[in-house]
Design an enzyme around this catalytic site. Sequence first.
Site, PDB file in Angstrom:
ATOM      1  N   ASP A  13       5.478  29.502 -18.367  1.00  0.00           N
ATOM      2  CA  ASP A  13       4.632  28.899 -17.269  1.00  0.00           C
ATOM      3  C   ASP A  13       4.939  28.024 -16.787  1.00  0.00           C
ATOM      4  O   ASP A  13       5.427  27.201 -17.183  1.00  0.00           O
ATOM      5  CB  ASP A  13       3.750  29.515 -18.602  1.00  0.00           C
ATOM      6  CG  ASP A  13       2.525  29.116 -17.359  1.00  0.00           C
ATOM      7  OD1 ASP A  13       1.188  29.673 -17.469  1.00  0.00           O
ATOM      8  OD2 ASP A  13       2.227  28.438 -16.653  1.00  0.00           O
ATOM      9  N   ASP A 107       3.137  32.559 -11.448  1.00  0.00           N
ATOM     10  CA  ASP A 107       3.769  31.479 -12.705  1.00  0.00           C
ATOM     11  C   ASP A 107       4.142  31.324 -13.275  1.00  0.00           C
ATOM     12  O   ASP A 107       4.961  30.544 -14.065  1.00  0.00           O
ATOM     13  CB  ASP A 107       3.112  30.051 -12.071  1.00  0.00           C
ATOM     14  CG  ASP A 107       2.559  29.838 -12.992  1.00  0.00           C
ATOM     15  OD1 ASP A 107       1.612  30.185 -13.800  1.00  0.00           O
ATOM     16  OD2 ASP A 107       2.281  28.875 -13.641  1.00  0.00           O
ATOM     17  N   GLU A 108       3.787  32.858 -13.854  1.00  0.00           N
ATOM     18  CA  GLU A 108       4.605  33.153 -15.604  1.00  0.00           C
ATOM     19  C   GLU A 108       4.655  34.582 -15.316  1.00  0.00           C
ATOM     20  O   GLU A 108       4.308  35.718 -14.542  1.00  0.00           O
ATOM     21  CB  GLU A 108       2.966  32.834 -15.993  1.00  0.00           C
ATOM     22  CG  GLU A 108       1.835  33.843 -15.972  1.00  0.00           C
ATOM     23  CD  GLU A 108       0.864  32.853 -17.200  1.00  0.00           C
ATOM     24  OE1 GLU A 108       0.835  33.608 -17.967  1.00  0.00           O
ATOM     25  OE2 GLU A 108      -0.324  33.299 -16.783  1.00  0.00           O
TER      26      GLU A 108
HETATM   27  P1  TTP Z   1      -1.533  28.139 -14.528  1.00  0.00           P
HETATM   28  O1  TTP Z   1      -0.631  27.698 -15.332  1.00  0.00           O
HETATM   29  O2  TTP Z   1      -2.996  28.831 -15.585  1.00  0.00           O
HETATM   30  O3  TTP Z   1      -2.140  26.576 -14.424  1.00  0.00           O
HETATM   31  P2  TTP Z   1      -0.818  25.471 -13.945  1.00  0.00           P
HETATM   32  O4  TTP Z   1       0.316  26.085 -13.612  1.00  0.00           O
HETATM   33  O5  TTP Z   1      -1.574  24.663 -12.504  1.00  0.00           O
HETATM   34  O6  TTP Z   1      -1.302  24.462 -15.183  1.00  0.00           O
HETATM   35  P3  TTP Z   1      -0.332  24.092 -16.691  1.00  0.00           P
HETATM   36  O7  TTP Z   1       0.816  23.352 -16.571  1.00  0.00           O
HETATM   37  O8  TTP Z   1      -1.251  24.021 -17.255  1.00  0.00           O
HETATM   38  O9  TTP Z   1       0.245  26.196 -16.320  1.00  0.00           O
HETATM   39  O10 TTP Z   1      -1.734  27.924 -12.842  1.00  0.00           O
HETATM   40  C1  TTP Z   1      -1.641  28.771 -11.743  1.00  0.00           C
HETATM   41  C2  TTP Z   1      -1.240  28.375 -10.655  1.00  0.00           C
HETATM   42  O11 TTP Z   1      -2.593  29.088 -10.223  1.00  0.00           O
HETATM   43  C3  TTP Z   1      -2.052  27.407 -10.563  1.00  0.00           C
HETATM   44  O12 TTP Z   1      -1.297  25.872 -10.788  1.00  0.00           O
HETATM   45  C4  TTP Z   1      -3.381  26.898  -9.655  1.00  0.00           C
HETATM   46  C5  TTP Z   1      -3.467  28.395  -9.556  1.00  0.00           C
HETATM   47  N1  TTP Z   1      -5.080  28.632 -10.106  1.00  0.00           N
HETATM   48  C6  TTP Z   1      -6.092  28.104  -9.657  1.00  0.00           C
HETATM   49  O13 TTP Z   1      -6.175  28.574  -8.205  1.00  0.00           O
HETATM   50  N2  TTP Z   1      -6.790  28.175  -9.597  1.00  0.00           N
HETATM   51  C7  TTP Z   1      -7.732  28.387 -11.383  1.00  0.00           C
HETATM   52  O14 TTP Z   1      -8.505  28.370 -11.635  1.00  0.00           O
HETATM   53  C8  TTP Z   1      -6.360  28.357 -11.975  1.00  0.00           C
HETATM   54  C9  TTP Z   1      -6.400  28.502 -13.272  1.00  0.00           C
HETATM   55  C10 TTP Z   1      -5.512  28.140 -10.935  1.00  0.00           C
HETATM   56 MG    MG Z   2       1.318  27.421 -14.865  1.00  0.00          MG
END
Ligand code: TTP
Ligand code: MG
Length: 402
Positions: A13, A107-108
Amino acid sequence: MTEIWDKIIIHADMDAFFASVEQLDNTDLIGKPVVIGSRSSRGVVSTASYEARVFGVKSAMPMVKALALCPHAIVIPPKMERYKEISSIIMEVFKTFSPSVEAISIDEAFIDMSGSQRIFGTPEQMGKKLKNDVFEATGGLTISVGIASLKFISKIASDMQKPDGLTIVTPENITEFLTPLPVSKLWGAGPKTVEELIKMGFNTFGDIRKAPQKYFSDQFGKKGIHLWSLANGIDERTVTEQGEAKSIGKENTLEKDTNNINEILFYIQKNADNVAHQLRVKFLKAKGVRVKLKTSKFQLLSRQMTLLQPADTSKELFDAAKILLKQFEIKKYKYRLIGITAFDLVEAPKQRELFESPQKVKNRNLDIALDGVLNKFGNGAILRGSNLKVKDNLKYNDKSDD
Ligand code: TTP
Ligand code: MG
């Protein structure tokens, strides 16, 4: 660590994904609190860089609140196209590790590395290589990686040492790893269930493990068994490659509501053409077909069936839909939306003609001729002659649900 694991599942991720891409594209933003979202009074935070998270800013928070917590944050509106581009790059990297990649968001993904130890080395070596390859391919982005023999444990693990983390849970360490985890980490337990669990005295996975399974099934039904199993380190789920396409559907919202059967059939046929085209392009076949109708009062009605054989031609989908339509009380309502979905998708064998009847081959040849036109001129390019009369009732016609 030389032992061979029975199953090896990676969950990877990206860190603060949208914000990290912005920092990659503009070095002035490196080390600064970056918040992605709209500055408007109703704006919501998509994500925040780790520098902004220190102030308590997080995803889904109202922008107004984020700016109150971190007034010097740099707010940037999202650039989805750019994030999708980077997403494709990381997914390509994942595919160099294993053909079995299940993308679960932009992203995962899960990557099944079972049986790859001889090629990629130990789980630790796999994880390090994956992090390094993503960093190189994206020009400098970090990803957090969790590795375990069970799917849900790899997902929890990837989150443990963010950002830039690598967390490995060996099969022998599962119990030790799970026991202290808070119940909020149970995959499938929403905030309401978590609240209930805590009220009942279950704060950690370890607390749940002390209770008999029957207690959980009595309290929560099927979901209870699932939660109890996870807390006990039981997870039969495998990595499913077709993660992105569990179904392919197409629906139309009409300019004027109708319950005229010919008009309904027109849209079903048109959407079946489109769905069948998408199936063939992706080399998929559907084992199920669903018809969806939304009434003038926004009530959603649907009927579905399993097909005798997996299908990818418009005629097969349309024939199934006609059977399904008989199960609605069509005249009882008027409809504002008409859709068809192909689900339960399986990979289509490439040399399919060998096993098919001449009529089926003919259906497919007609469809493939349509594919050629659709590919060249876009989806609006062709309508069957019988369908031309009613096409003016379309308000907007392109909503896919895959
Ligand atoms: P995530 O992988 O949940 O978050 P992240 O990559 O920003 O941070 P982390 O290091 O904790 O993984 O989500 C991936 C992308 O999806 C994030 O960059 C933006 C988008 N997203 C939203 O637009 N709204 C949301 O509520 C969430 C959780 C994510
Ligand atoms: Mg992420």
